[in-house]
Design an enzyme around this catalytic site. Sequence first.
Site, PDB file in Angstrom:
ATOM      1  CG  HIS A 102      -1.964   1.052   1.232  1.00 43.69           C
ATOM      2  ND1 HIS A 102      -2.787   1.271   2.312  1.00 43.69           N
ATOM      3  CD2 HIS A 102      -2.311   1.980   0.309  1.00 43.69           C
ATOM      4  CE1 HIS A 102      -3.599   2.270   2.046  1.00 43.69           C
ATOM      5  NE2 HIS A 102      -3.327   2.728   0.842  1.00 43.69           N
ATOM      6  CD  GLU A 105      -2.251   2.479  -4.121  1.00 43.84           C
ATOM      7  OE1 GLU A 105      -2.782   3.601  -4.214  1.00 43.84           O
ATOM      8  OE2 GLU A 105      -2.713   1.567  -3.409  1.00 43.84           O
ATOM      9  CD  GLU A 203      -5.563   5.181   2.305  1.00 43.56           C
ATOM     10  OE1 GLU A 203      -6.070   4.233   1.678  1.00 43.56           O
ATOM     11  OE2 GLU A 203      -4.610   5.860   1.860  1.00 43.56           O
TER      12      GLU A 203
END
Length: 908
Positions: A102, A105, A203
């Site tokens: 993640h 990314e 997040e």
Amino acid sequence: MFRQTKGVLQKLRYLSFNGQQHTWRLKSTKAQERACQYQAGQKIHGFTVREVVVVPDLFLTAVKLTHDKTGAQYLHAARDDANNLFSVQLRTTPMDSTGVPHILEHTVLCGSEKYPCRDPFFKMLTRSLSTFMNAFTASDYTMYPFSTQNGKDFQNLLSVYLDAVFFPCLREQDFWQEGWRLEHEDPKDLSTPLVFKGVVFNEMKGAFSENERVYAQQLQNKLFPDHTYSVVSGGEPLDIPDLTWEQLKQFHATHYHPSNARFFTYGDLPLEQHLKQIEEEALSRFERINPNTEVPSQPHWSSPREDHVTCGPDAMAPDPKRQDTLCVSFLLGDITDTFEGFTLSLLSSLMMSGPNSPFYKALIEPNIGTDFSSVAGYDGSTKEASFSIGLQGMAEEDTERVKQIIRETIDDIIEKGFEEERIEALLHKIEIQMKHQSTNFGLSLASYIASSWNHDGNPVELLQISDSVTQFRKALKENPRFLQDKVKHYFKENTHRLTLSMSPDETYVEKQAKAEEEKLQKKIQALSDSDRKEIYEKGLELLAAQSKTQDASCLPALKVSDIEPTIPITSVQISTAGGVPLQLCEQPTNGLVYFRAMCSLNTLPEELRLYVPLFCSVVTKQQSQQKELRTGGMSVSPHVSSDSAQLDMYEQGVLLFSSCLERNLPHMFQLWSDTFNSPHFDDEERLRVLVMMSAQELANGIAYSGHMYAMTRACRHLTPSGDLQETFGGMEQVKFMKRIAEMCAINTTAQKMSDSAAQLESFMKDVSGNRKTRKPVRSHIIERPLDPQGGSGLSRKLISEVNFQPCQMKTFFQMPFPINFISESIRTVPFAHEDYARDPNSMQTLSAFRRGVDWAKSGDFSQQDIDEAKLSVFSAVDSPVAPASKGETPTVWKQLDNVTDQIPFQIL
């Protein structure tokens, strides 16, 4: 109006466009003709064609290739669609919960070898006409897709994407920003405490504030305990600070390699150009490796298991004593077996979709829980699929009862099977889905094939849906107990079965905060004086870098001269049927007919406004099996539209939408007539179930869509339409549904449910009464022509709130989330005005809003800024329109068309 509409529907039933009934069939297109010319074994720009397959179901031709040098896999779907898509997918299989795929990314999008500017993706939003740009991290793969309708733009975006994925900068500073870092609360103030910061860190804290997300993650980890699915690919907040920059770079080196990649392109652009650019700009620089990212099959358990987890309490729960979730989950077969996956997915729908399904009758109707668990159903996102069934919003004491009901229902299905009509309804639904054309069809295909292809399944086989349907019908004909045998094998006799329960813990949030603080203090205690100094200096460096204006001149950009100055005109016929304005629009819809209608609510009493969303939610839930058998779906939704010239003028109503195969047109309109002329709100138990499900859905969505709720609330006191939007879809509606649900949960008395049913009956009588006998509740009704330039004489009625006074208002809703959602709205000018803008730290967010206004007022922007703003406008104006939606705008908002048509000329 609906009584009048009944006459309209009767006329529409027998309508055929231009007096002819069309036979829809696959027509060869240029894109498909080009693709069909390729031959297996053919060499093209470093790739070898493996197979070429015509897929008539989806009106495309699939070309499968491999890259000779690296072994990269490639699939091209040639289709007559200008909204071309590219995606590159990497198999990413982490073995810990630091969130490395993640964070990677995010970090690869912070600049690359050819495009070293910070955040090139964000900068490209204003330099292209992309219809989609994003990236996704799944449990076992990461995907980078984009789409655009412009050929030059496709090449520009492809260049940026290839460089970002395969040659990113991966600067340490980018890792601090996107992943995690220790930093002073105020980076400029050395005396403020050190805290954890980072985009992904925050997040994931937000993601796990949703109880549904907590449960889904725990369920996957515990059902697949032996490999990559046992960890959190997105990152567990307490584990993220264990990731190092060196580990991030190593993960990229092994996972972001063409030998571990799958490329997908879709649309009407030539394949050769894509292959040439991908080879020259990326793949030619690599040699083949063995990435060793395969996911082994999960060893099957010899006996079922049970487990329990906790979550935070739900402040919006109708009944505080009913906040438990329980599911029984079964490990199924390998998803690369296309037919088995198709069968199990269909079987899942038969068992739990709709009010006639066995599990709906057994679990939902008895009022044990508010709804199925959010994870209930078939899940084909992991190497081996799973099926889960259970409830949310249930009481802890009902745990054993639910488990027993699930066992008994499985036994009942094995004994009785399914009605033939339900099976046919689901097969009909699949036929509709195959024929329906959406604006993002390429992205849908990329997502559909991603999981199976990721584990070396055949993506072309997945696209040949009718073959699976044919095989399914054959299997059912040869063995009438085909589905019952599957249920017995996968559910009755399956020992790899997990029962997972979740209950609220009043101290859950406090425990999470304490665990984070302990992790923080452990990190801080290990720091030397030089480490602390370095943290402070790096914090200032990052702040300076974030504040610095980035030079984006290295990025490719479209020119305004590349844009078509006109918008394609959709031809429509405007007339009347039974005194109601009617618009007909003929499009190549693969034999599907789409129906929309707008029904005014100008006569609706003020006290019934809050019931509009509930009415829309429940009114089409009747005759569900017939609707599945005869239509592609029927829906009703609230409608609020501000006038294009007056902010205090708006239109309110409900929108009807449905679709069907042309042969079922009479049936579809009969179903609409039955819906509004013979409603069944007298079934109070059924109404109670629908109310509880609706309230649960709203409560679940607050954490996920908090920003939308904040924006809706902020607009409430600025315009009359904003106030109505809050009533229909804001926190006002959430609180209202909570109160209604509480009536159902506390005693479920007949009187309380009768009150709600009576309100809905009153609502129905108002909208279904003869239009001539009704008088507007509001005195200021303004008529506006539907077609100002066409001269049809048809009009629509808007409400004018002449006495409305906008005012400032600050609102705060305290919610049990570790993050805040904030919005500030200002009243500006209406759409048609020449000045209309066509285009977790709350205080800093508000400050950024205000600085943006100051920057605009200063006029300190360049010609490049202006050109990028124009491209942003064109990207919105020229967004793709599906055949089903063409001609839709003129019916209800025709006057906006005339304004929109002029936008390109005004901007140029």
